[in-house]
Design an enzyme around this catalytic site. Structure first.
Site, mmCIF file in Angstrom:
data_model
loop_
_atom_site.group_PDB
_atom_site.id
_atom_site.type_symbol
_atom_site.label_atom_id
_atom_site.label_comp_id
_atom_site.label_asym_id
_atom_site.label_seq_id
_atom_site.Cartn_x
_atom_site.Cartn_y
_atom_site.Cartn_z
ATOM 1 N N LYS A 151 0.853 -1.199 0.000
ATOM 2 C CA LYS A 151 0.000 0.000 0.000
ATOM 3 C C LYS A 151 0.881 1.238 0.000
ATOM 4 C CE LYS A 151 -1.656 1.540 4.074
ATOM 5 N NZ LYS A 151 -1.294 2.935 4.380
ATOM 6 N N ASN A 152 1.991 1.184 0.795
ATOM 7 C CA ASN A 152 2.802 2.390 1.004
ATOM 8 C C ASN A 152 3.860 2.600 -0.068
ATOM 9 O OD1 ASN A 152 1.177 2.799 3.157
ATOM 10 N ND2 ASN A 152 2.643 2.103 4.694
ATOM 11 N N ARG B 79 -3.815 10.217 3.220
ATOM 12 C CA ARG B 79 -2.734 11.202 3.339
ATOM 13 C C ARG B 79 -1.985 11.370 2.015
ATOM 14 N NH1 ARG B 79 -0.973 13.135 7.668
ATOM 15 N NH2 ARG B 79 1.231 13.120 7.145
ATOM 16 N N CYS C 203 -4.880 7.491 9.167
ATOM 17 C CA CYS C 203 -5.202 6.961 10.496
ATOM 18 C C CYS C 203 -4.975 8.023 11.573
ATOM 19 C CB CYS C 203 -4.312 5.754 10.801
ATOM 20 S SG CYS C 203 -4.716 4.383 9.731
ATOM 21 N N ASP D 250 4.207 0.258 12.239
ATOM 22 C CA ASP D 250 2.995 -0.403 11.713
ATOM 23 C C ASP D 250 2.888 -1.841 12.180
ATOM 24 O OD1 ASP D 250 3.545 1.209 8.512
ATOM 25 O OD2 ASP D 250 2.733 1.955 10.388
ATOM 26 N N VAL E 190 7.463 6.456 17.245
ATOM 27 C CA VAL E 190 7.234 7.186 15.989
ATOM 28 C C VAL E 190 6.003 8.079 16.069
ATOM 29 C CG1 VAL E 190 6.813 6.940 13.499
ATOM 30 C CG2 VAL E 190 8.378 5.361 14.668
HETATM 31 C C1 EPZ Z 1 4.043 6.584 6.392
HETATM 32 O O1 EPZ Z 1 3.286 7.607 7.017
HETATM 33 C C2 EPZ Z 1 3.113 5.389 6.296
HETATM 34 N N1 EPZ Z 1 1.931 5.741 5.517
HETATM 35 C C3 EPZ Z 1 2.681 4.959 7.696
HETATM 36 O O2 EPZ Z 1 1.910 3.770 7.560
HETATM 37 C C4 EPZ Z 1 3.918 4.624 8.520
HETATM 38 O O3 EPZ Z 1 3.522 4.321 9.835
HETATM 39 C C5 EPZ Z 1 4.866 5.827 8.531
HETATM 40 O O4 EPZ Z 1 5.181 6.219 7.174
HETATM 41 C C6 EPZ Z 1 6.173 5.516 9.257
HETATM 42 O O5 EPZ Z 1 6.788 4.414 8.652
HETATM 43 C C7 EPZ Z 1 2.031 5.826 4.172
HETATM 44 O O6 EPZ Z 1 3.092 5.612 3.601
HETATM 45 C C8 EPZ Z 1 0.771 6.198 3.441
HETATM 46 P P1 EPZ Z 1 6.113 9.889 8.645
HETATM 47 P P2 EPZ Z 1 3.869 9.129 7.053
HETATM 48 O O7 EPZ Z 1 6.072 11.150 7.867
HETATM 49 O O8 EPZ Z 1 4.664 9.365 5.825
HETATM 50 C C9 EPZ Z 1 6.099 13.185 12.032
HETATM 51 C C10 EPZ Z 1 0.049 2.368 7.786
HETATM 52 O O9 EPZ Z 1 -0.427 1.793 8.772
HETATM 53 N N2 EPZ Z 1 5.981 14.195 10.953
HETATM 54 O O10 EPZ Z 1 7.317 8.999 8.527
HETATM 55 O O11 EPZ Z 1 2.755 10.025 7.364
HETATM 56 C C11 EPZ Z 1 4.815 12.367 12.184
HETATM 57 O O12 EPZ Z 1 3.871 13.058 12.968
HETATM 58 C C12 EPZ Z 1 0.509 3.810 7.907
HETATM 59 O O13 EPZ Z 1 0.221 1.851 6.645
HETATM 60 C C13 EPZ Z 1 6.024 15.548 11.295
HETATM 61 O O14 EPZ Z 1 6.172 15.895 12.460
HETATM 62 O O15 EPZ Z 1 4.841 9.008 8.322
HETATM 63 C C14 EPZ Z 1 5.296 11.110 12.848
HETATM 64 O O16 EPZ Z 1 5.424 11.329 14.243
HETATM 65 C C15 EPZ Z 1 0.256 4.381 9.287
HETATM 66 N N3 EPZ Z 1 5.900 16.468 10.294
HETATM 67 C C16 EPZ Z 1 6.708 10.924 12.257
HETATM 68 O O17 EPZ Z 1 7.077 12.200 11.690
HETATM 69 C C17 EPZ Z 1 5.748 16.109 8.981
HETATM 70 O O18 EPZ Z 1 5.656 17.001 8.109
HETATM 71 C C18 EPZ Z 1 6.754 9.863 11.173
HETATM 72 O O19 EPZ Z 1 5.829 10.241 10.179
HETATM 73 C C19 EPZ Z 1 5.699 14.723 8.653
HETATM 74 C C20 EPZ Z 1 5.820 13.778 9.658
#
Ligand code: EPZ
Length: 454
Positions: free
Chosen positions: A40-41, A113, A137, A326, A348
């Site tokens: 999916k990702n 997202r 989510c 995840d 995370v």
């Molecule tokens: C991706 O989300 C995945 N989703 C998530 O999977 C996964 O948990 C996550 O990466 C971490 O591996 C998709 O790819 C669609 P991040 P993403 O940006 O990109 C903070 C699932 O179950 N952050 O790595 O949104 C954020 O709040 C989903 O398949 C900021 O602060 O994750 C988090 O604490 C759930 N500012 C941390 O970074 C920003 O601008 C990691 O988020 C962006 C992120």
């Protein structure tokens, strides 16, 4: 006998199938084979990348999930022609791409997202973009500050509005020097999808390096991008004038594979996950073995089952190559059956342990520490927003009436209900379709006993 509604029917964004309810009769091990398709990702991001090509792209092993439907629909409102050549194979032709009108885009608000990743490609293509409010989510605030800061570094004008984000780049986009405050997956993808067509070179530091990111880099390289992956999370991108379409088979879905592995632990089952590969799951397999799981690596997949009594572990979620956030939700269900005290440090996301309340309702002994737990042998640097769950087991799980909170939490409730004695009710299962293809058909194939009602 399970009464199935058509599980492969596309779930329109926010469609009414979110309201579907599962009645599950638990206490039976899940045994059999499931096929895991593309991640999916990755698949959703590769679909967005097709906007950057001057010719059509082919994406293979695309899972039949609602996150894919949302991205397909958003591409189509921008004039991209998307056709399914055969099961799981999409052709994406961006030659007719045009600006979409606000109403059509806004219809996708709150559905996922992924729309945030349309910014770079649309700015290159149309010099403007409007991105609706994001969904995804509810496992934390999910801010997008890293994304917007990066886009501004490339020269985009970014205006946050009540209904979404309006962007423009009248003079085009130029290369940038970006250091991410945290190795964010989405922000790394944002930079990649923008830098490949920007004028000049981009240096990205503290980048995410998940296998899905590397697969997106492979997709972009096929399109003609010049991306070099350096040591210590540094990625250099040399912008090019134009890109062509790609032909790519998506990496398999590690999250779905890990989820079924945890289902085998939780229900004392035996599940062959076709399509799973060892390399991208090394860290998960280590924890799986430490919990008392047994696995056999085959050419075409991995067989997961219990190897005896489950043992307690301490796990810290982290960015790759650490234990993925995840994976922790389905693992916690299995840890309720381990003999002793386990600890899961969720480093995370700041709110990804709320789902455990329903497990406690089913008889689990789980205490969540909202401020996390400081302990000496930490390997992952403590983050201000982290939380921790302490799980004591084994505790027999009994049936309950629960509502799916998010994608992985929802999956976890289903395997908890399958492990529990009695008849449980799991509501709002449509959310699970966001990330698990043919979910109900797979449960039936594994011998689960359930009914579905609208
Ligand atoms: C991706 O989300 C995945 N989703 C998530 O999977 C996964 O948990 C996550 O990466 C971490 O591996 C998709 O790819 C669609 P991040 P993403 O940006 O990109 C903070 C699932 O179950 N952050 O790595 O949104 C954020 O709040 C989903 O398949 C900021 O602060 O994750 C988090 O604490 C759930 N500012 C941390 O970074 C920003 O601008 C990691 O988020 C962006 C992120």
């Amino acid at each position: 006998m399970n009464t199935l509604l058509s599980d492969s029917a596309p779930t329109p964004a926010g469609g009414n199938s979110l309201g579907q309810t599962l009645t599950i009769r638990g206490g039976r091990p899940l045994v059999g084979r499931v096929d895991v398709k593309g991640a999916k990702n990755l698949a959703t991001k590769a679909m967005v990348a097709s906007l950057l090509g001057e010719t059509a792209s082919i994406l293979r092993d695309v899972p039949e999930i609602s996150d894919v439907h949302v991205v397909r629909s958003l591409l189509e409102v921008h004039g991209v022609e998307v056709t399914e050549l055969e099961d799981g194979v999409l052709k994406l032709d961006p030659s007719g791409a045009v600006s979409a009108n606000f109403e059509e885009i806004d219809a996708h608000a709150g559905a996922s997202r992924i729309p945030i990743l349309f910014c770079g490609p649309l700015l290159h293509l149309l010099h403007q973009a409007f991105i609706p409010d994001l969904g995804g989510c509810r496992i934390g605030d999910r801010p997008i500050d890293f994304h917007l800061d990066a886009l501004r570094s490339f020269g985009a004008i970014v205006e946050k509005q009540p209904s979404g984000i309006r962007l423009s780049a009248p003079n085009g986009l130029h290369g940038a020097n970006i250091e991410l405050p945290y190795p964010s997956v989405g922000a790394t993808e944002q930079v990649l999808l923008t830098a490949v067509r920007a004028k000049g070179t981009t240096e990205l530091r503290n980048a995410a390096i998940e296998p899905e990111i590397m697969d997106l880099i492979a997709v972009l390289q096929k399109m003609g991008a010049i991306i070099s992956y350096e040591p210590n999370r540094v990625i250099f991108i040399e912008g090019v004038e134009s890109l062509r379409g790609y032909d790519h088979r998506s990496i398999f879905d590690r999250n779905e594979a890990a989820s079924w592995a945890c289902a085998a632990l939780a229900t004392d089952g035996d599940i062959f996950v076709a399509g799973a590969k060892q390399q991208e799951m090394l860290t998960f397999l280590n924890v799986f073995r430490k919990v008392g799981g047994d696995f056999d690596i085959a050419e075409d997949g991995i067989r997961f089952r219990r190897g005896g009594a489950l043992k307690p572990v301490t796990v810290e979620t982290d960015v790759h190559p650490g234990f993925m956030t995840d994976w922790q939700q389905p693992l916690i269900v299995a840890l309720t059956q381990a003999e002793g005290e386990s600890i899961v440090h969720e480093t995370v996301y700041e709110n990804r342990l709320g789902f455990t309340r329903a497990l406690v309702q089913m008889g689990a002994d789980i205490v969540v520490h909202p401020e996390g737990i400081a302990n000496s042998d930490r390997r992952v640097p403590r983050r201000a927003l982290e939380q921790a769950a302490v799980i004591n087991g084994p505790t027999p799980l009994h049936a309950a009436d629960v509502v799916v909170p998010d994608l992985r939490g929802g999956y976890s409730y289903v395997i908890a209900a399958l492990a529990a004695e009695g008849e449980s009710t799991v509501r709002n299962i449509g959310i699970i379709r966001r990330g698990y293809e043919k979910f109900l058909e797979k449960l039936t194939a594994l011998g689960a006993d359930f009914d579905v009602t609208d």
